[in-house]
Design an enzyme around this catalytic site. Structure first.
Site, PDB file in Angstrom:
ATOM      1  N   GLY A   1     -29.883   0.571  22.267  1.00  0.00           N
ATOM      2  CA  GLY A   1     -29.857  -0.439  23.320  1.00  0.00           C
ATOM      3  C   GLY A   1     -28.481  -0.991  23.625  1.00  0.00           C
ATOM      4  N   GLY A   2     -27.422  -0.292  23.211  1.00  0.00           N
ATOM      5  CA  GLY A   2     -26.065  -0.749  23.541  1.00  0.00           C
ATOM      6  C   GLY A   2     -25.853  -2.173  23.046  1.00  0.00           C
TER       7      GLY A   2
ATOM      8  CB  THR B   1     -28.423   4.617  20.702  1.00  0.00           C
ATOM      9  OG1 THR B   1     -27.226   4.581  21.445  1.00  0.00           O
ATOM     10  CG2 THR B   1     -28.107   4.542  19.220  1.00  0.00           C
TER      11      THR B   1
ATOM     12  CG  ASN C   1     -21.831   5.233  24.578  1.00  0.00           C
ATOM     13  OD1 ASN C   1     -22.518   4.265  24.288  1.00  0.00           O
ATOM     14  ND2 ASN C   1     -20.843   5.168  25.444  1.00  0.00           N
TER      15      ASN C   1
ATOM     16  CB  SER D   1     -20.719   0.694  16.886  1.00  0.00           C
ATOM     17  OG  SER D   1     -22.101   0.885  17.042  1.00  0.00           O
TER      18      SER D   1
HETATM   19  O1  DON Z   1     -22.344   2.156  19.335  1.00  0.00           O
HETATM   20  C1  DON Z   1     -22.748   1.485  20.274  1.00  0.00           C
HETATM   21  O2  DON Z   1     -22.806   0.273  20.264  1.00  0.00           O
HETATM   22  C2  DON Z   1     -23.233   2.199  21.516  1.00  0.00           C
HETATM   23  N1  DON Z   1     -22.573   3.465  21.644  1.00  0.00           N
HETATM   24  C3  DON Z   1     -24.711   2.347  21.422  1.00  0.00           C
HETATM   25  C4  DON Z   1     -25.272   2.975  22.652  1.00  0.00           C
HETATM   26  C5  DON Z   1     -26.709   2.776  22.771  1.00  0.00           C
HETATM   27  O3  DON Z   1     -27.345   2.090  22.014  1.00  0.00           O
HETATM   28  C6  DON Z   1     -27.343   3.408  23.912  1.00  0.00           C
HETATM   29  N2  DON Z   1     -28.758   3.317  23.824  1.00  0.00           N
HETATM   30  N3  DON Z   1     -29.588   2.644  24.101  1.00  0.00           N
END
Ligand code: DON
Length: 570
Positions: free
Chosen positions: A474-475, A382, A402, A453
Site C-alpha cells: 500500500g505504499g 507490493t 514498487n 521504504s
Molecule cells: O517500499 C515502499 O514503501 C514502496 N515501494 C511500497 C510500494 C507498495 O506498497 C505498492 N503497493 N501497494
C-alpha cells in the site's frame, strides 16, 4: 503426494488432492465469510492461493517458517507478477519459537552509476516517469540474495526443495484469478510499449479468469537459482541477460552491481504498546519507527471507549499520523548513508511532546507542523505474507517491485519483471513521489544506497509469547494499515479476519487530507470532522493486510478480502 511433488504437476492431481482435503477448502471459504478457522500446526497467509499452497506444502514436508517463506517468495514471483518478484526486494522480520528476533533487509540498492539529480532535467525539473517506467527506474534486485541468506541462517529443508513449487507453477502454468486477468488486461498497452519484440504477459484476446499462464523463461531462471543459489541470478547467464536488457534502454545496472549486492541482517526496532511488544523493521524502512511512534502517540487515550472509526478515534489517529509522517520526510533514510536519529525519534517524551499541539477543537493544519527537532495509489502493488510453523517460529515478509508490475519491463530471455524502486528515493527535495511522499537529504539518491521504504512487516508479542504476525502493501498507507489492524484487535476486540477486512483511512501529513475507503466513516463522523477543518477524500481499497493471530485455540488467519488473499493451514 502433493501437486508440487516432482517436477511436473497436473490439474487432475490438484483436484484429487484438494478433494482429499475438504477442510482446507472450507477454511478458505470461511476466511472470506466470517468465522476464521484455526490451525495448530502452522499457517500461511498470502496474496495468491497457489502460493499459499506452496508454503503449506513446505510446512507439511517438515519445513520451518523460513523454508515456507522462501517457497512463498518464489511462488509469488510466478503467480503474482504485479508484486511477487525476483527482480525486486523486501524485508523479513523473524521471531523464533524461543523468542529470538532478527530482521533481514533485502531492499534494492541504487546502482553504482546512480546520482542525486539523475531524474532532473537541465532546468532542475523532474523528468516525468523516468524513475518509474524506464530501464533507469530499477534498483539492484535483492530478493534472491535475501532468500539465499534467510535459508542459510535459518532454513531446514534443502534449497532446491523450496524452489520446486515455483518452478512447477512457472513451467506448467497455473490458472489465473479474475483479479490477475484484469490486471494483465489493464497493462497490455504498457507491456507492449515497454517491451518491444518480447512476448511476456501479452495476449491477442483478453485474458480470462481460469486461463493458464505459463512462464517458461522464468521457470528456467528459477531452475538456475535452484541449482546455483545466489550465483544463478547475480552471475552467469541471468546476470548477463539482465545487463543486456539494461543496455537496450540506457539502464545503469552492471555485472559489478549485481555481484556486489548483499542483503543485510539488522537489529529489529522494538517498542511497547500497553502489554504488547512490537517487533518491526528498522531503516531503510520508515515503517517500524513510524509504527512505534504512532502506537506511543495514541497509547494514553481510551480508544476502546471511543470506538472503531468514531470521530475521536479518527481525529486522534489523523493527528498522530500527521506528525509522524512529517518526521519521516526529514529523518528517515538508509542508515548506511545517513545517520537516522532512531533513539531520539523513539523517545517517549519526544513523541508525547509532538502531540502537545493537538487540540480536540480543531484540525492542526499540516502547514503548521514541521518535522520535529531534538538535541542531537492503481499503482499499488507490493505484497505481504505471514507464516507460522508447528514449533511457533514466525516470519513476516513484505516484498515488492514498487509499482504494479514494477517498471513493467521484463528481462528478455530471463522472463522476470524489473522493479521501479528508484522512485522511492527523493528525486528532488520536497517534490512528492508516486505515493505523494516528500523527502530530502536523508533519502537522496547516492550510489549503492537503499531507497527509503514504508514496508512494515511486524510481529507482536503478548506476555513474552507470539501474538500476531502482520503486514501489508500500500505504499505510504502501509504504516497506517498495520497500525489500524493492530488497534482493531487490541482496542476494538475484532478477530483477525475482521481486523483485516475492516475499512481503513489514512493521513500522511502532506497532502493535508484524510483519504478513506468507501463506508469507512459514517456521514456523522465525516460531518463532525469536516466541521473541525479536516478534508476527507474518498479512496479505493487501502492495503491488503495478511496476518495471523495466536489465540488459545490455535492460529487464526486474516486474509484481506480486497484481493485474492488466502489462508492455508493445517
Ligand atoms: O517500499 C515502499 O514503501 C514502496 N515501494 C511500497 C510500494 C507498495 O506498497 C505498492 N503497493 N501497494
Amino acid at each position: 503426494m502433493n501437486r508440487f511433488a516432482g517436477s511436473e504437476f497436473s490439474y487432475r492431481v490438484i483436484k484429487i488432492i484438494l478433494g482429499s482435503l475438504p477442510l482446507l477448502i472450507i477454511a478458505a471459504a470461511k476466511a472470506q465469510t466470517g468465522t476464521p478457522p484455526v490451525y495448530s500446526n502452522g499457517m500461511v497467509v498470502c496474496a495468491y492461493p497457489d502460493a499459499a499452497q506452496a508454503g503449506l506444502f513446505i510446512l507439511k514436508k517438515g519445513g520451518n517458517a523460513v523454508d515456507a517463506a522462501v517457497a512463498v517468495q518464489f511462488a509469488l514471483a510466478v503467480t503474482l507478477p504485479e508484486a511477487g518478484n525476483i527482480g525486486g526486494g523486501g524485508f523479513m522480520v523473524y521471531r523464533s519459537a524461543k523468542g529470538q528476533t532478527n530482521t533481514l533487509d533485502y531492499r534494492e540498492k541504487a546502482p553504482a552509476a546512480a546520482s542525486t539529480n539523475m531524474y532532473l532535467d537541465a532546468a532542475g525539473n523532474i523528468i516525468p516517469n523516468m524513475s518509474l517506467y524506464t530501464h533507469q527506474a530499477s534498483g539492484v534486485p535483492g530478493s534472491v540474495d535475501g532468500m539465499v541468506e534467510a535459508h542459510r541462517k535459518y532454513g531446514r529443508l534443502p534449497w532446491a526443495v523450496l524452489l520446486q513449487p515455483a518452478i512447477s507453477l512457472a513451467r506448467n502454468g497455473f490458472k489465473i484469478t479474475a483479479h490477475l486477468a484484469a490486471d494483465l488486461n489493464r497493462n497490455q498497452a504498457d507491456f507492449k510499449r515497454l517491451n518491444p519484440g518480447k512476448a511476456y504477459f501479452v495476449k491477442n484476446a483478453p485474458w480470462q479468469t481460469g486461463d493458464v499462464l505459463v512462464q517458461t523463461d522464468l521457470a528456467n531462471t528459477l531452475q538456475l537459482i535452484s541449482a546455483k543459489g545466489r550465483a544463478g541470478f547475480y552471475e552467469g547467464r541471468v546476470a548477463a541477460q539482465l545487463v543486456a536488457e539494461m543496455k537496450t534502454g540506457n539502464g545503469l545496472m552492471t555485472l559489478a552491481d549485481l555481484k556486489n549486492y548483499h542483503s543485510k541482517w539488522r537489529k529489529a526496532i522494538t517498542g511497547k504498546y500497553k502489554g504488547y511488544k512490537v517487533i518491526t523493521m528498522p531503516p531503510p524502512s520508515s515503517g517500524g519507527i513510524a509504527l512505534v511512534q504512532l502506537l506511543h502517540a495514541v497509547e494514553k487515550y481510551p480508544l476502546h471507549r471511543y470506538g472503531y472509526n468514531r470521530d475521536s478515534t479518527v481525529q486522534l489517529i489523523t493527528e498522530a499520523e500527521r506528525r509522524v509522517y512529517a518526521d519521516r520526510s526529514k529523518y528517515l533514510g538508509d542508515p548506511d548513508f545517513y545517520k537516522v536519529p532512531v533513539d531520539s525519534l523513539l523517545k517517549p517524551e519526544y513523541i508525547t511532546g509532538r502531540m502537545a499541539s493537538f487540540a480536540w477543537a480543531q484540525a492542526t493544519p499540516s502547514s503548521t507542523i514541521q518535522p520535529g527537532s531534538f538535541a542531537g495509489y492503481e499503482s499499488d502493488q507490493t505484497t505481504h505474507y505471514s507464516i507460522v510453523d508447528k514449533e511457533g517460529n514466525a516470519v513476516s515478509i513484505t516484498t515488492t517491485l514498487n509499482g504494479s508490475f514494477g517498471s513493467k519491463i521484463v528481462v528478455n530471455g530471463a522472463g522476470f519483471l524489473l522493479n521501479n524502486e528508484m522512485d522511492d528515493f527523493s528525486s528532488k527535495p520536497g517534490t512528492p513521489n508516486m505515493y505523494g511522499l516528500v523527502g530530502g537529504k536523508a533519502n537522496s539518491i547516492q550510489p549503492g544506497k537503499r531507497m527509503l521504504s514504508s514496508m512494515t512487516p511486524t510481529i507482536l508479542e503478548k506476555n513474552g509469547k507470539l501474538f500476531m504476525v502482520v503486514g501489508t502493501p500500500g505504499g505510504s498507507t502501509i504504516i497506517t494499515s498495520v497500525f489500524q489492524t493492530i488497534l482493531n484487535v487490541i482496542e476494538f476486540d475484532m478477530d483477525m479476519q475482521q481486523a483485516v477486512a475492516a475499512k481503513r483511512f489514512h493521513h500522511q501529513w502532506l497532502p493535508d487530507n484524510i483519504t478513506a475507503e468507501n463506508n469507512a466513516l459514517t456521514p456523522e463522523v465525516k460531518a463532525i470532522l469536516t466541521k473541525k477543518g479536516y478534508k476527507i477524500l474518498d479512496s479505493g481499497g487501502i492495503g491488503r493486510v495478511d496476518a495471523i493471530l495466536k489465540t488459545r485455540a490455535g492460529y487464526q488467519g486474516g486474509a484481506d478480502p480486497r484481493g485474492d488473499d488466502t489462508t492455508a493451514g493445517w
